[in-house]
Scaffold this active site. Structure first.
Site, PDB file in Angstrom:
ATOM      1  N   SER A   1      -3.753   1.089  -4.231  1.00 15.52           N
ATOM      2  CA  SER A   1      -2.959  -0.071  -3.814  1.00 15.52           C
ATOM      3  C   SER A   1      -3.779  -1.340  -3.684  1.00 15.52           C
ATOM      4  O   SER A   1      -3.284  -2.365  -3.244  1.00 15.52           O
ATOM      5  CB  SER A   1      -2.254   0.211  -2.479  1.00 15.52           C
TER       6      SER A   1
ATOM      7  N   GLU B   1      -5.982   9.219   1.138  1.00 12.39           N
ATOM      8  CA  GLU B   1      -6.229   7.769   1.123  1.00 12.39           C
ATOM      9  C   GLU B   1      -7.277   7.335   0.091  1.00 12.39           C
ATOM     10  O   GLU B   1      -7.110   6.313  -0.556  1.00 12.39           O
ATOM     11  CB  GLU B   1      -6.652   7.255   2.500  1.00 12.39           C
TER      12      GLU B   1
ATOM     13  N   HIS C   1       0.832  -1.206   0.000  1.00  8.76           N
ATOM     14  CA  HIS C   1       0.000   0.000   0.000  1.00  8.76           C
ATOM     15  C   HIS C   1       0.873   1.265   0.000  1.00  8.76           C
ATOM     16  O   HIS C   1       0.636   2.184  -0.783  1.00  8.76           O
ATOM     17  CB  HIS C   1      -0.914  -0.030   1.226  1.00  8.76           C
TER      18      HIS C   1
ATOM     19  N   HIS D   1       1.109   5.336  -2.020  1.00  5.55           N
ATOM     20  CA  HIS D   1       1.581   6.664  -1.611  1.00  5.55           C
ATOM     21  C   HIS D   1       2.816   7.161  -2.347  1.00  5.55           C
ATOM     22  O   HIS D   1       2.898   8.340  -2.686  1.00  5.55           O
ATOM     23  CB  HIS D   1       1.905   6.664  -0.110  1.00  5.55           C
TER      24      HIS D   1
HETATM   25  N1  NLE Z   1      -7.152  -1.271   1.327  1.00  8.58           N
HETATM   26  C1  NLE Z   1      -5.821  -0.838   0.976  1.00  8.58           C
HETATM   27  C2  NLE Z   1      -5.080  -1.971   0.246  1.00  8.58           C
HETATM   28  O1  NLE Z   1      -5.568  -3.082   0.186  1.00  8.58           O
HETATM   29  O2  NLE Z   1      -3.994  -1.723  -0.267  1.00  8.58           O
HETATM   30  C3  NLE Z   1      -5.029  -0.371   2.178  1.00  8.58           C
HETATM   31  C4  NLE Z   1      -5.663   0.812   2.886  1.00  8.58           C
HETATM   32  C5  NLE Z   1      -4.843   1.348   4.027  1.00  8.58           C
HETATM   33  C6  NLE Z   1      -5.472   2.527   4.683  1.00  8.58           C
HETATM   34 FE   FE2 Z   2      -2.099   5.027   3.574  1.00  2.00          FE
END
Ligand code: NLE
Ligand code: FE2
Length: 313
Positions: free
Chosen positions: A241, A222, A177, A182
């Site tokens: 992500s 996010e 993630h 990010h």
């Molecule tokens: N749901 C996201 C993922 O599966 O990469 C991560 C979120 C983190 C806040």
């Molecule tokens: Fe994050």
């Protein structure tokens, strides 16, 4: 509430928040939720080996000193497989569903399916593109500490990998993630400026302001989406992500609402699957300026000026 309770609360007003002067003063050890301990609804809850691995990686993060290189980790073949699976799936979705800023910085990192990127190597690229830094952390950080870190242009990042049973979605941050969500966005200076505003506003913020800023962070950094020539594209890291969530976002099912930082936010949804609604920016610049206005409304310019004078950026 009884009168007695109310007056006792008035007498015991909470002390004003501590404002960190250096990044080292930002506590990177106070973890929340899954970060603190895997709960029953976490896919790794019954996996003792997984828990031990996370503890070991978390231990390294706790021992990290600001300014030192982030230790390289040797990832197991299974972890490499998880990383490779997510990268392969997402790579196919990005051209049609990721925002143009993401698509433009993504190639800088030269991601390969058989090599899990090292945080230190990502940090080197960010230093050259936006001047941001990365600090390792053992799990989901306390909101005030996390947001305060942003004021120092520092992004706190986990280093462990999601559980192999569910590569398409994890409820909490993990290295996949951080890196696919990010890092490419943090190489864009305009986006970084937006994130920095939230960080600066968090210095000296009271508890309810911290909560509101956490939501603003959540709905933009996010889970934000942006309008691009009539289409909706993802720039939020939690969408970028997760191949499950990115498909869900693009399916046309979830609700879309304009982003307004002054709105009274609905309940923040996390831990419980894909977002049911996304907040839309008309453009990146528009979102940054809206956030700037909100942050200016809760920030004291004197406090920020005095803070800047005392800390070395
Ligand atoms: N749901 C996201 C993922 O599966 O990469 C991560 C979120 C983190 C806040
Ligand atoms: Fe994050």
């Amino acid at each position: 509430r009884s009168r007695v309770g109310a007056s006792a609360a008035t007498l015991e007003a909470p002390p004003p928040p501590q404002i960190p002067r250096t990044l080292s003063e930002v506590d990177n050890g106070k973890l929340l939720g899954f970060g603190a301990d895997l709960a029953e609804d976490h896919p790794g809850f019954k996996d003792a080996g997984y828990k031990k691995r996370r503890q070991d990686i978390g231990h390294l993060a706790r021992g990290h000193e600001v300014g030192e290189p982030i230790p390289y980790l040797e990832y197991t073949p299974e972890e490499v497989r998880v990383w490779g699976t997510v990268l392969r799936e997402l790579r196919q979705l990005y051209p049609s569903h990721a925002c143009k800023e993401y698509l433009s910085t993504f190639p800088l990192f030269d991601f390969k399916e058989d090599i899990v990127p090292q945080l230190e190597d990502m940090a080197k690229i960010l230093r050259q593109t936006s001047g941001w830094q990365i600090r390792p952390v053992a799990g989901l950080l306390h909101p005030r500490d996390f947001l305060n870190g942003l004021a120092f242009k520092c992004f706190h990042s986990t280093q462990y990998i999601r559980h192999p049973s569910r590569p398409n979605y994890t409820p909490e941050p993990d290295l996949v993630h951080e890196i696919l969500g990010h890092v490419p966005m943090l190489a864009n200076p305009v986006f970084c400026d937006l994130v920095h505003q939230i960080g600066l506003a968090s210095l000296g913020a009271n508890e309810s302001q911290i909560w509101h800023l956490t939501k603003l962070y959540w709905y933009t950094v996010e889970f934000g989406v942006v309008r691009e020539a009539g289409d909706i594209k993802a720039f939020g890291a939690g969408v970028l992500s997760s191949f499950g969530e990115l498909k869900h976002m693009a399916s046309g099912t979830p609700a879309l609402e304009p982003f307004d930082p002054f709105m009274k936010q609905p309940k923040m949804s996390y831990k419980d699957g894909y977002q049911k609604r996304y907040f839309v920016l008309d453009s990146f610049e528009d979102g940054a300026s809206k956030l700037r206005d909100y942050c200016a409304s809760i920030t004291s310019p004197e406090l920020i000026k005095e803070w800047r004078a005392h800390q070395s950026l």
